[in-house]
Design a protein around this motif. Structure first.
Motif, mmCIF file in Angstrom:
data_model
loop_
_atom_site.group_PDB
_atom_site.id
_atom_site.type_symbol
_atom_site.label_atom_id
_atom_site.label_comp_id
_atom_site.label_asym_id
_atom_site.label_seq_id
_atom_site.Cartn_x
_atom_site.Cartn_y
_atom_site.Cartn_z
ATOM 1 N N SER A 167 1.179 -9.984 -12.168
ATOM 2 C CA SER A 167 2.593 -10.327 -12.249
ATOM 3 C C SER A 167 3.439 -9.068 -12.370
ATOM 4 O O SER A 167 4.543 -9.018 -11.843
ATOM 5 C CB SER A 167 2.875 -11.280 -13.408
ATOM 6 N N ASP A 168 2.939 -8.017 -13.034
ATOM 7 C CA ASP A 168 3.668 -6.760 -13.118
ATOM 8 C C ASP A 168 3.817 -6.141 -11.738
ATOM 9 O O ASP A 168 4.871 -5.643 -11.378
ATOM 10 C CB ASP A 168 2.962 -5.759 -14.042
ATOM 11 N N LEU A 169 2.756 -6.165 -10.949
ATOM 12 C CA LEU A 169 2.806 -5.593 -9.609
ATOM 13 C C LEU A 169 3.763 -6.364 -8.713
ATOM 14 O O LEU A 169 4.551 -5.781 -7.983
ATOM 15 C CB LEU A 169 1.417 -5.575 -8.966
ATOM 16 N N SER A 170 3.709 -7.698 -8.766
ATOM 17 C CA SER A 170 4.572 -8.485 -7.891
ATOM 18 C C SER A 170 6.022 -8.408 -8.340
ATOM 19 O O SER A 170 6.929 -8.435 -7.524
ATOM 20 C CB SER A 170 4.105 -9.934 -7.817
ATOM 21 N N ALA A 171 6.263 -8.284 -9.640
ATOM 22 C CA ALA A 171 7.638 -8.182 -10.131
ATOM 23 C C ALA A 171 8.267 -6.865 -9.711
ATOM 24 O O ALA A 171 9.448 -6.802 -9.386
ATOM 25 C CB ALA A 171 7.672 -8.313 -11.650
ATOM 26 N N SER A 172 7.491 -5.797 -9.709
ATOM 27 C CA SER A 172 8.036 -4.496 -9.330
ATOM 28 C C SER A 172 8.068 -4.308 -7.832
ATOM 29 O O SER A 172 8.660 -3.369 -7.331
ATOM 30 C CB SER A 172 7.214 -3.377 -9.974
ATOM 31 N N GLY A 173 7.409 -5.167 -7.090
ATOM 32 C CA GLY A 173 7.376 -5.046 -5.645
ATOM 33 C C GLY A 173 6.319 -4.075 -5.154
ATOM 34 O O GLY A 173 6.136 -3.896 -3.967
ATOM 35 N N GLU A 174 5.613 -3.403 -6.063
ATOM 36 C CA GLU A 174 4.618 -2.426 -5.666
ATOM 37 C C GLU A 174 3.410 -3.072 -5.018
ATOM 38 O O GLU A 174 2.729 -2.450 -4.225
ATOM 39 C CB GLU A 174 4.185 -1.598 -6.877
ATOM 40 N N GLY A 175 3.147 -4.307 -5.355
ATOM 41 C CA GLY A 175 2.000 -4.969 -4.775
ATOM 42 C C GLY A 175 2.224 -5.353 -3.316
ATOM 43 O O GLY A 175 1.293 -5.639 -2.598
ATOM 44 N N ASN A 176 3.476 -5.355 -2.872
ATOM 45 C CA ASN A 176 3.812 -5.781 -1.519
ATOM 46 C C ASN A 176 4.158 -4.614 -0.600
ATOM 47 O O ASN A 176 4.721 -4.812 0.454
ATOM 48 C CB ASN A 176 5.005 -6.745 -1.568
ATOM 49 N N LEU A 177 3.890 -3.374 -1.019
ATOM 50 C CA LEU A 177 4.261 -2.233 -0.204
ATOM 51 C C LEU A 177 3.272 -2.055 0.936
ATOM 52 O O LEU A 177 2.111 -1.739 0.732
ATOM 53 C CB LEU A 177 4.323 -0.959 -1.053
ATOM 54 N N THR A 178 3.763 -2.296 2.115
ATOM 55 C CA THR A 178 2.961 -2.099 3.312
ATOM 56 C C THR A 178 3.349 -0.753 3.907
ATOM 57 O O THR A 178 4.397 -0.191 3.559
ATOM 58 C CB THR A 178 3.241 -3.213 4.331
ATOM 59 N N PRO A 179 2.537 -0.217 4.807
ATOM 60 C CA PRO A 179 2.921 1.050 5.443
ATOM 61 C C PRO A 179 4.295 0.983 6.116
ATOM 62 O O PRO A 179 5.076 1.919 6.034
ATOM 63 C CB PRO A 179 1.808 1.286 6.460
ATOM 64 N N ALA A 180 4.607 -0.141 6.732
ATOM 65 C CA ALA A 180 5.913 -0.282 7.384
ATOM 66 C C ALA A 180 7.043 -0.256 6.366
ATOM 67 O O ALA A 180 8.098 0.347 6.592
ATOM 68 C CB ALA A 180 5.953 -1.582 8.178
ATOM 69 N N ARG A 181 6.814 -0.906 5.230
ATOM 70 C CA ARG A 181 7.846 -0.929 4.181
ATOM 71 C C ARG A 181 8.024 0.448 3.557
ATOM 72 O O ARG A 181 9.148 0.867 3.270
ATOM 73 C CB ARG A 181 7.440 -1.959 3.130
ATOM 74 N N LEU A 182 6.930 1.155 3.340
ATOM 75 C CA LEU A 182 7.017 2.523 2.823
ATOM 76 C C LEU A 182 7.772 3.418 3.807
ATOM 77 O O LEU A 182 8.613 4.227 3.403
ATOM 78 C CB LEU A 182 5.617 3.090 2.569
ATOM 79 N N GLU A 183 7.471 3.275 5.080
ATOM 80 C CA GLU A 183 8.153 4.059 6.115
ATOM 81 C C GLU A 183 9.646 3.762 6.106
ATOM 82 O O GLU A 183 10.478 4.669 6.206
ATOM 83 C CB GLU A 183 7.557 3.747 7.490
ATOM 84 N N SER A 184 10.012 2.493 5.952
ATOM 85 C CA SER A 184 11.412 2.107 5.904
ATOM 86 C C SER A 184 12.120 2.735 4.700
ATOM 87 O O SER A 184 13.236 3.240 4.815
ATOM 88 C CB SER A 184 11.521 0.583 5.841
ATOM 89 N N GLN A 185 11.457 2.723 3.546
ATOM 90 C CA GLN A 185 12.040 3.339 2.350
ATOM 91 C C GLN A 185 12.212 4.842 2.536
ATOM 92 O O GLN A 185 13.224 5.413 2.137
ATOM 93 C CB GLN A 185 11.169 3.051 1.129
ATOM 94 N N GLN A 186 11.222 5.484 3.161
ATOM 95 C CA GLN A 186 11.314 6.925 3.401
ATOM 96 C C GLN A 186 12.457 7.236 4.357
ATOM 97 O O GLN A 186 13.180 8.220 4.165
ATOM 98 C CB GLN A 186 9.993 7.451 3.954
ATOM 99 N N GLN A 187 12.634 6.421 5.380
ATOM 100 C CA GLN A 187 13.730 6.639 6.319
ATOM 101 C C GLN A 187 15.085 6.457 5.641
ATOM 102 O O GLN A 187 16.025 7.209 5.906
ATOM 103 C CB GLN A 187 13.592 5.706 7.517
ATOM 104 N N THR A 188 15.180 5.488 4.761
ATOM 105 C CA THR A 188 16.424 5.266 4.030
ATOM 106 C C THR A 188 16.750 6.465 3.147
ATOM 107 O O THR A 188 17.888 6.941 3.120
ATOM 108 C CB THR A 188 16.329 3.987 3.167
ATOM 109 N N LEU A 189 15.744 6.980 2.434
ATOM 110 C CA LEU A 189 15.958 8.151 1.587
ATOM 111 C C LEU A 189 16.341 9.374 2.415
ATOM 112 O O LEU A 189 17.233 10.138 2.036
ATOM 113 C CB LEU A 189 14.705 8.446 0.760
ATOM 114 N N ALA A 190 15.683 9.567 3.547
ATOM 115 C CA ALA A 190 15.997 10.703 4.414
ATOM 116 C C ALA A 190 17.430 10.595 4.937
ATOM 117 O O ALA A 190 18.163 11.594 4.988
ATOM 118 C CB ALA A 190 15.010 10.777 5.569
ATOM 119 N N ARG A 191 17.860 9.373 5.314
ATOM 120 C CA ARG A 191 19.229 9.165 5.791
ATOM 121 C C ARG A 191 20.240 9.474 4.693
ATOM 122 O O ARG A 191 21.241 10.147 4.918
ATOM 123 C CB ARG A 191 19.402 7.722 6.283
#
Length: 128
Positions: free
Chosen positions: A46-70
């Motif tokens: 439940s801690d992992l799903s609440a923080s969203g860390e359990g759902n981090l896929t490579p595509a989602r990580l890439e999207s977050q990195q692109q947002t930070l870079a922008r």
């Protein structure tokens, strides 16, 4: 897999705590170990799903990195604008010899913008 009871692998402090838990809940030590392990695993999931860390896929990580870079590019762009604005103000002030209160206020505003440029860019429409 070993058929040895799990409680045989616990250190003395943990064994004492499990035994105390078992006695307090009027259950066997084995049942107490099972219940405590299940509770821990459920809380961990439940801690992992609440923080969203359990759902981090490579595509989602890439999207977050692109947002930070922008966002970083936007911050740098805003900082460049404020620095060039400040330099332009300094050159204009020096070239014209103007040093009245209006010019001082403009200079102070440029200094404040440069200092706040890491944060203020979010609130200006052209820099989102």
């Amino acid at each position: 897999m070993s058929q040895e009871p799990l409680e045989g692998h616990l250190n003395s402090d943990t064994k004492a705590a499990v035994t105390e838990y078992a006695e307090a809940h009027d259950i066997s030590v084995g049942d107490a170990v099972e219940k405590l392990v299940n509770t821990g695993l459920t809380a961990s999931k439940s801690d992992l799903s609440a923080s969203g860390e359990g759902n981090l896929t490579p595509a989602r990580l890439e999207s977050q990195q692109q947002t930070l870079a922008r966002q970083q590019r936007q911050i740098v762009r805003f900082q460049k604008v404020t620095i060039f604005g400040g330099l332009g103000w300094a050159v204009l002030t020096f070239a014209t010899g103007a040093n009245g209160p209006v010019w001082t206020a403009i200079g102070m505003a440029m200094i404040v913008l440069m200092a706040a440029s890491t944060y203020i860019w979010e609130y200006l429409p052209g820099f989102r």
